[in-house]
Write a protein that holds these residues in place. Structure first.
Motif, mmCIF file in Angstrom:
data_model
loop_
_atom_site.group_PDB
_atom_site.id
_atom_site.type_symbol
_atom_site.label_atom_id
_atom_site.label_comp_id
_atom_site.label_asym_id
_atom_site.label_seq_id
_atom_site.Cartn_x
_atom_site.Cartn_y
_atom_site.Cartn_z
ATOM 1 N N ARG A 279 -16.725 10.388 -8.662
ATOM 2 C CA ARG A 279 -17.546 9.466 -7.862
ATOM 3 C C ARG A 279 -16.878 8.091 -7.766
ATOM 4 O O ARG A 279 -16.882 7.469 -6.706
ATOM 5 N N PHE A 280 -16.344 7.626 -8.860
ATOM 6 C CA PHE A 280 -15.675 6.324 -8.849
ATOM 7 C C PHE A 280 -14.464 6.342 -7.923
ATOM 8 O O PHE A 280 -14.299 5.464 -7.070
ATOM 9 N N HIS A 281 -13.606 7.333 -8.090
ATOM 10 C CA HIS A 281 -12.381 7.387 -7.288
ATOM 11 C C HIS A 281 -12.651 7.705 -5.820
ATOM 12 O O HIS A 281 -11.880 7.311 -4.952
ATOM 13 N N SER A 282 -13.744 8.390 -5.546
ATOM 14 C CA SER A 282 -14.117 8.624 -4.144
ATOM 15 C C SER A 282 -14.394 7.299 -3.458
ATOM 16 O O SER A 282 -13.919 7.032 -2.345
ATOM 17 N N GLY A 283 -15.168 6.432 -4.139
ATOM 18 C CA GLY A 283 -15.448 5.110 -3.586
ATOM 19 C C GLY A 283 -14.210 4.228 -3.536
ATOM 20 O O GLY A 283 -13.971 3.531 -2.547
ATOM 21 N N LYS A 284 -13.420 4.258 -4.598
ATOM 22 C CA LYS A 284 -12.219 3.419 -4.634
ATOM 23 C C LYS A 284 -11.213 3.847 -3.565
ATOM 24 O O LYS A 284 -10.538 3.013 -2.960
ATOM 25 N N SER B 133 -16.568 0.734 10.148
ATOM 26 C CA SER B 133 -17.391 1.889 9.767
ATOM 27 C C SER B 133 -17.006 2.423 8.396
ATOM 28 O O SER B 133 -17.868 2.768 7.571
ATOM 29 N N SER B 134 -15.710 2.480 8.126
ATOM 30 C CA SER B 134 -15.249 2.999 6.836
ATOM 31 C C SER B 134 -15.599 2.051 5.697
ATOM 32 O O SER B 134 -15.754 2.479 4.546
ATOM 33 N N THR B 135 -15.745 0.760 5.998
ATOM 34 C CA THR B 135 -16.135 -0.210 4.972
ATOM 35 C C THR B 135 -17.563 0.049 4.520
ATOM 36 O O THR B 135 -17.871 0.024 3.324
ATOM 37 N N PHE B 136 -18.454 0.303 5.480
ATOM 38 C CA PHE B 136 -19.837 0.639 5.138
ATOM 39 C C PHE B 136 -19.890 1.911 4.287
ATOM 40 O O PHE B 136 -20.660 1.997 3.327
ATOM 41 N N LYS B 137 -19.064 2.873 4.634
ATOM 42 C CA LYS B 137 -19.031 4.135 3.892
ATOM 43 C C LYS B 137 -18.533 3.912 2.467
ATOM 44 O O LYS B 137 -19.060 4.503 1.511
ATOM 45 N N ALA B 138 -17.508 3.062 2.316
ATOM 46 C CA ALA B 138 -16.972 2.767 0.985
ATOM 47 C C ALA B 138 -18.028 2.079 0.118
ATOM 48 O O ALA B 138 -18.190 2.400 -1.067
ATOM 49 N N ILE B 139 -18.756 1.127 0.706
ATOM 50 C CA ILE B 139 -19.815 0.430 -0.027
ATOM 51 C C ILE B 139 -20.881 1.424 -0.486
ATOM 52 O O ILE B 139 -21.327 1.391 -1.642
ATOM 53 N N GLN B 140 -21.269 2.310 0.412
ATOM 54 C CA GLN B 140 -22.287 3.312 0.074
ATOM 55 C C GLN B 140 -21.819 4.202 -1.082
ATOM 56 O O GLN B 140 -22.580 4.483 -2.010
ATOM 57 N N GLU B 141 -20.562 4.607 -1.029
ATOM 58 C CA GLU B 141 -20.031 5.496 -2.071
ATOM 59 C C GLU B 141 -19.986 4.781 -3.422
ATOM 60 O O GLU B 141 -20.332 5.368 -4.460
ATOM 61 N N LEU B 142 -19.584 3.532 -3.424
ATOM 62 C CA LEU B 142 -19.516 2.769 -4.676
ATOM 63 C C LEU B 142 -20.912 2.466 -5.221
ATOM 64 O O LEU B 142 -21.135 2.484 -6.440
ATOM 65 N N GLN B 143 -21.854 2.208 -4.334
ATOM 66 C CA GLN B 143 -23.233 1.972 -4.774
ATOM 67 C C GLN B 143 -23.830 3.229 -5.393
ATOM 68 O O GLN B 143 -24.554 3.148 -6.397
ATOM 69 N N ASN C 71 -18.177 2.086 -17.836
ATOM 70 C CA ASN C 71 -17.299 0.932 -18.064
ATOM 71 C C ASN C 71 -16.531 0.562 -16.801
ATOM 72 O O ASN C 71 -15.776 -0.412 -16.795
ATOM 73 N N ARG C 72 -16.720 1.343 -15.745
ATOM 74 C CA ARG C 72 -16.110 1.018 -14.449
ATOM 75 C C ARG C 72 -17.106 0.347 -13.495
ATOM 76 O O ARG C 72 -16.762 0.060 -12.355
ATOM 77 N N ARG C 73 -18.305 0.113 -13.970
ATOM 78 C CA ARG C 73 -19.357 -0.459 -13.128
ATOM 79 C C ARG C 73 -18.961 -1.842 -12.592
ATOM 80 O O ARG C 73 -19.134 -2.126 -11.400
ATOM 81 N N ASP C 74 -18.446 -2.705 -13.455
ATOM 82 C CA ASP C 74 -18.071 -4.054 -13.029
ATOM 83 C C ASP C 74 -16.975 -4.016 -11.962
ATOM 84 O O ASP C 74 -17.003 -4.796 -11.007
ATOM 85 N N LEU C 75 -16.027 -3.106 -12.136
ATOM 86 C CA LEU C 75 -14.953 -2.968 -11.148
ATOM 87 C C LEU C 75 -15.508 -2.492 -9.811
ATOM 88 O O LEU C 75 -15.115 -2.980 -8.741
ATOM 89 N N ALA C 76 -16.451 -1.543 -9.877
ATOM 90 C CA ALA C 76 -17.087 -1.049 -8.650
ATOM 91 C C ALA C 76 -17.840 -2.180 -7.955
ATOM 92 O O ALA C 76 -17.787 -2.313 -6.729
ATOM 93 N N GLN C 77 -18.538 -3.018 -8.729
ATOM 94 C CA GLN C 77 -19.279 -4.137 -8.150
ATOM 95 C C GLN C 77 -18.338 -5.141 -7.487
ATOM 96 O O GLN C 77 -18.630 -5.669 -6.410
#
Length: 277
Positions: free
Chosen positions: A107-112, A126-136, A146-152
């Protein structure tokens, strides 16, 4: 002579490596192929590992190696910089194995991966919105990671990109207004009004954006220029609106780098309101 020997040995090594890889590709021993794919992956030869794993994934369904092979395939594309394909396979992994060994990482690497693939602000986001959704979604599923802060941090960066995109749109409206050379409200005023509305919407949606000052000065400029271009019966009312915007700007940015410009707008607007023009 020594140099010739080294070159010959190096060439032989390449040929041996190529021969070994071709042997793996032709093999019908899937366990052997799987171990070879893991070996190539470990050595950083992701392209070779990917080719083998693409063949093995459908064959390995239901086996003990199926889960690891799917995650490894996603990582091979990630390591090659093919982020869209990587995200697709990470998504396939965590959908297929919602409680899998690598689900958090997937899940983390999918968003990253999507984050790394987003375009510059001027392009479609459009891909930016998708990336935000995946990281959220990653943060929702793994709030203690421990990757939460990096995702944020990635989400904040992506949101800044969306803000910049809207800022460029607002500025374009503003520039169109100033370039028309037509004093009628209908031609110039609508462009300025569009600039104001676009910028205000961005500030409403992203109130803590680092571009807040730039958006705010653009609103003030647009309101003042719209007032300047307005017909006589609307001019004073619109100058008062510009003055109100001036006070709001000064209150929020007392030490702004735009102070000189802002004070000039205030002085000019006051002349109109006081009927001194």
């Amino acid at each position: 002579m020594k140099r010739t020997i080294i070159i010959a040995l190096f060439s032989a090594g390449i040929l041996s490596s190529c021969g070994e890889y071709n042997k793996v590709l032709k093999s019908t021993d899937y366990e052997y192929k799987y171990e070879a794919a893991k070996g190539y992956f470990a050595k950083g030869q992701s392209n070779k590992a990917a080719v083998i794993l693409e063949e093995l994934i459908p064959i390995m369904k239901g086996t003990s190696n199926a889960e690891e092979s799917l995650y490894m395939l996603a990582m091979t594309y990630y390591n090659q910089g093919d982020y869209v394909t990587a995200s697709h396979y990470f998504n396939t992994y965590y959908t297929t194995y919602p409680r899998g060994v690598y689900t958090e990482l997937a899940r983390f690497h999918s968003g990253k991966a999507l984050y790394l693939d987003t375009p510059e602000p001027r392009l479609d986001q459009s891909s930016t919105f998708k990336a935000i959704q995946e990281l959220q979604m990653f943060m929702e599923y793994f709030p203690g990671s421990n990757r939460r802060d990096l995702a944020q941090e990635m989400i904040f960066t992506l949101q800044d990109k969306l803000v910049e995109k809207e800022y460029l749109s607002a500025k374009l409206y503003y520039d169109l207004g100033s370039y028309t050379g037509n004093s009628s409200y209908s031609s110039t005023g609508n462009n300025y009004q569009a600039a104001v509305i676009t910028a205000q919407n961005v500030l409403r949606e992203y109130p803590y954006t680092k571009m807040r000052e730039e958006l705010s000065i653009l609103i003030l400029r647009a309101k003042y220029d719209m007032a300047k271009e307005s017909v006589a019966e609307k001019k004073e009312e619109r100058m008062r609106e510009a003055i109100d915007e001036y006070y709001a700007f000064k209150n929020e940015f007392p030490d702004s780098k735009y102070t000189k410009e802002v004070e000039a707008i205030f002085k000019a607007a006051n002349r109109f309101v006081n009927d001194e023009y």
